[in-house]
Scaffold this motif. Structure first.
Motif, PDB file in Angstrom:
ATOM      1  N   VAL A  41       0.866  -1.173   0.000  1.00 28.71           N
ATOM      2  CA  VAL A  41       0.000   0.000   0.000  1.00 28.71           C
ATOM      3  C   VAL A  41       0.902   1.222   0.000  1.00 28.71           C
ATOM      4  O   VAL A  41       1.816   1.309   0.816  1.00 28.71           O
ATOM      5  N   THR A  42       0.675   2.133  -0.916  1.00 27.83           N
ATOM      6  CA  THR A  42       1.515   3.301  -1.010  1.00 27.83           C
ATOM      7  C   THR A  42       0.656   4.525  -1.308  1.00 27.83           C
ATOM      8  O   THR A  42      -0.529   4.409  -1.609  1.00 27.83           O
ATOM      9  N   GLU A  43       1.280   5.664  -1.221  1.00 31.92           N
ATOM     10  CA  GLU A  43       0.560   6.903  -1.509  1.00 31.92           C
ATOM     11  C   GLU A  43       0.863   7.367  -2.923  1.00 31.92           C
ATOM     12  O   GLU A  43       1.964   7.122  -3.442  1.00 31.92           O
ATOM     13  N   LYS A  44      -0.073   8.048  -3.489  1.00 31.52           N
ATOM     14  CA  LYS A  44       0.091   8.615  -4.830  1.00 31.52           C
ATOM     15  C   LYS A  44       1.388   9.420  -4.880  1.00 31.52           C
ATOM     16  O   LYS A  44       1.701  10.183  -3.982  1.00 31.52           O
ATOM     17  N   GLY A  45       2.149   9.196  -5.953  1.00 30.63           N
ATOM     18  CA  GLY A  45       3.387   9.928  -6.145  1.00 30.63           C
ATOM     19  C   GLY A  45       4.626   9.209  -5.658  1.00 30.63           C
ATOM     20  O   GLY A  45       5.747   9.612  -5.960  1.00 30.63           O
ATOM     21  N   LYS A  46       4.456   8.150  -4.878  1.00 26.31           N
ATOM     22  CA  LYS A  46       5.606   7.413  -4.347  1.00 26.31           C
ATOM     23  C   LYS A  46       6.186   6.451  -5.371  1.00 26.31           C
ATOM     24  O   LYS A  46       5.554   6.110  -6.384  1.00 26.31           O
ATOM     25  N   TYR A  47       7.384   5.963  -5.060  1.00 27.85           N
ATOM     26  CA  TYR A  47       8.102   4.994  -5.897  1.00 27.85           C
ATOM     27  C   TYR A  47       7.924   3.601  -5.294  1.00 27.85           C
ATOM     28  O   TYR A  47       7.953   3.421  -4.074  1.00 27.85           O
ATOM     29  N   VAL A  48       7.733   2.615  -6.181  1.00 24.38           N
ATOM     30  CA  VAL A  48       7.491   1.234  -5.727  1.00 24.38           C
ATOM     31  C   VAL A  48       8.368   0.261  -6.511  1.00 24.38           C
ATOM     32  O   VAL A  48       8.589   0.444  -7.726  1.00 24.38           O
ATOM     33  N   GLU A  49       8.868  -0.753  -5.828  1.00 24.98           N
ATOM     34  CA  GLU A  49       9.592  -1.845  -6.480  1.00 24.98           C
ATOM     35  C   GLU A  49       8.919  -3.155  -6.140  1.00 24.98           C
ATOM     36  O   GLU A  49       8.620  -3.434  -4.970  1.00 24.98           O
ATOM     37  N   LEU A  50       8.711  -3.985  -7.147  1.00 22.45           N
ATOM     38  CA  LEU A  50       8.136  -5.314  -6.950  1.00 22.45           C
ATOM     39  C   LEU A  50       9.149  -6.333  -7.464  1.00 22.45           C
ATOM     40  O   LEU A  50       9.697  -6.179  -8.552  1.00 22.45           O
ATOM     41  N   ARG A  51       9.346  -7.374  -6.681  1.00 24.72           N
ATOM     42  CA  ARG A  51      10.415  -8.328  -6.986  1.00 24.72           C
ATOM     43  C   ARG A  51       9.851  -9.676  -7.391  1.00 24.72           C
ATOM     44  O   ARG A  51       8.826 -10.127  -6.857  1.00 24.72           O
ATOM     45  N   CYS A  52      10.574 -10.335  -8.324  1.00 30.70           N
ATOM     46  CA  CYS A  52      10.185 -11.672  -8.768  1.00 30.70           C
ATOM     47  C   CYS A  52      11.408 -12.581  -8.761  1.00 30.70           C
ATOM     48  O   CYS A  52      12.420 -12.274  -9.409  1.00 30.70           O
ATOM     49  N   ASP A  53      11.303 -13.701  -8.032  1.00 35.08           N
ATOM     50  CA  ASP A  53      12.336 -14.729  -8.037  1.00 35.08           C
ATOM     51  C   ASP A  53      11.833 -15.888  -8.877  1.00 35.08           C
ATOM     52  O   ASP A  53      10.862 -16.554  -8.503  1.00 35.08           O
ATOM     53  N   PRO A  54      12.503 -16.168 -10.002  1.00 38.22           N
ATOM     54  CA  PRO A  54      11.975 -17.191 -10.923  1.00 38.22           C
ATOM     55  C   PRO A  54      12.319 -18.601 -10.474  1.00 38.22           C
ATOM     56  O   PRO A  54      13.123 -18.801  -9.566  1.00 38.22           O
ATOM     57  N   ILE A  55      11.736 -19.552 -11.169  1.00 40.71           N
ATOM     58  CA  ILE A  55      12.136 -20.949 -10.997  1.00 40.71           C
ATOM     59  C   ILE A  55      13.536 -21.093 -11.593  1.00 40.71           C
ATOM     60  O   ILE A  55      13.820 -20.588 -12.683  1.00 40.71           O
ATOM     61  N   SER A  56      14.389 -21.799 -10.872  1.00 44.57           N
ATOM     62  CA  SER A  56      15.767 -21.963 -11.319  1.00 44.57           C
ATOM     63  C   SER A  56      15.809 -22.593 -12.704  1.00 44.57           C
ATOM     64  O   SER A  56      15.139 -23.602 -12.968  1.00 44.57           O
ATOM     65  N   GLY A  57      16.598 -21.980 -13.583  1.00 48.21           N
ATOM     66  CA  GLY A  57      16.748 -22.534 -14.918  1.00 48.21           C
ATOM     67  C   GLY A  57      15.766 -22.000 -15.946  1.00 48.21           C
ATOM     68  O   GLY A  57      15.910 -22.250 -17.147  1.00 48.21           O
ATOM     69  N   HIS A  58      14.752 -21.260 -15.488  1.00 49.69           N
ATOM     70  CA  HIS A  58      13.803 -20.668 -16.431  1.00 49.69           C
ATOM     71  C   HIS A  58      14.392 -19.373 -16.978  1.00 49.69           C
ATOM     72  O   HIS A  58      14.617 -18.413 -16.262  1.00 49.69           O
ATOM     73  N   THR A  59      14.602 -19.364 -18.293  1.00 49.61           N
ATOM     74  CA  THR A  59      15.287 -18.220 -18.883  1.00 49.61           C
ATOM     75  C   THR A  59      14.331 -17.090 -19.260  1.00 49.61           C
ATOM     76  O   THR A  59      14.730 -15.944 -19.362  1.00 49.61           O
ATOM     77  N   ALA A  60      13.075 -17.419 -19.499  1.00 49.13           N
ATOM     78  CA  ALA A  60      12.104 -16.394 -19.893  1.00 49.13           C
ATOM     79  C   ALA A  60      11.315 -15.953 -18.668  1.00 49.13           C
ATOM     80  O   ALA A  60      10.864 -16.783 -17.877  1.00 49.13           O
TER      81      ALA A  60
END
Lengths: 114, 112
Positions: free
Chosen positions: A12-31
């Motif tokens: 939950v963030t306020e309008k105007g703020k910066y956000v980062e979302l992270r994704c850890d893939p399955i090992s070996g998946h290149t796409a």
């Protein structure tokens, strides 16, 4: 774990703020793919990576959105100057190179911009 | 401009009967079509796919039919079971790249 992991699960963030979302893939998946899903809609394509490079970023809505995958594994979706319309579930999915397109999805990061 | 369309937002089917979910596409430049299933608060999971050079693919209770001339595909589930209640997404993969785009989904309710 063996699946695609996304953090945070809720943001939950306020309008105007910066956000980062992270994704850890399955090992070996290149796409690796990022989608955005709003209520009652299907996953909307944003960008996909083959290895470290963005193969297609045509779905990024504007220049406030940016994604990186510097080492060909973990990816981060970055949203600058968030707006209320950015509120959605952001889904990450990965797959092996080639094949028909069997994507393995994470559970998503729900972003709420107040 | 939606290239993959699911025109029925929801569908209710009696348990034990056949469920038929439909999907239309507007672009001939797809080489694979896929169906995904989604439960609340989970990511979509892959169900079944079909190559654009085939007209049918079957996996257990699930069969996908492709009609290229009509740019139409359908997913048949028979017999329908309570656990099939979910949202089903049709998706298509680009012929020249790995871009995969989705329809808006159809919510399937299996009635007891």
């Amino acid at each position: 774990g063996a699946g695609v992991s996304q953090t945070p699960s809720n943001k939950v963030t306020e309008k105007g703020k910066y956000v980062e979302l992270r994704c850890d893939p399955i090992s070996g998946h290149t796409a690796l793919y990022w989608y955005r899903q709003s209520l009652g809609q299907g996953p909307e394509f944003l960008i996909y990576f083959q290895g470290t490079g963005a193969a297609d970023d045509s779905g990024l809505p504007n220049d406030r959105f940016f994604a990186v995958r510097p080492e060909g594994s973990v990816s981060t979706l970055k949203i600058q100057r968030t707006e209320r319309g950015d509120s959605a579930v952001y889904l990450c999915a990965t797959k092996k190179t080639g094949g028909p397109g069997e994507l393995f999805f994470g559970e998503g990061s729900r972003l709420t911009v107040l | 401009d939606q290239q993959v369309k699911q025109n029925s937002p929801s569908l209710s089917v009696q348990e034990g009967r056949i469920s038929i979910l439909n999907c239309d596409y507007t672009n001939s430049m797809f080489d694979y079509f896929l169906w995904y299933k989604k439960y609340p608060a989970e990511g979509p999971t892959f169900l079944i796919s079909i190559s654009s050079i085939k007209d049918k693919n079957e996996d257990g209770r699930f069969t996908v039919f492709l009609n290229k001339s009509a740019k139409h595909l359908s997913l048949h589930i028979v017999p329908s079971q309570p656990g099939d209640s979910a949202v089903y997404f049709c998706a298509a993969r680009g012929l020249r790249d790995d871009k995969i785009i989705f329809g808006k989904g159809t919510r399937l309710h299996i009635l007891p």
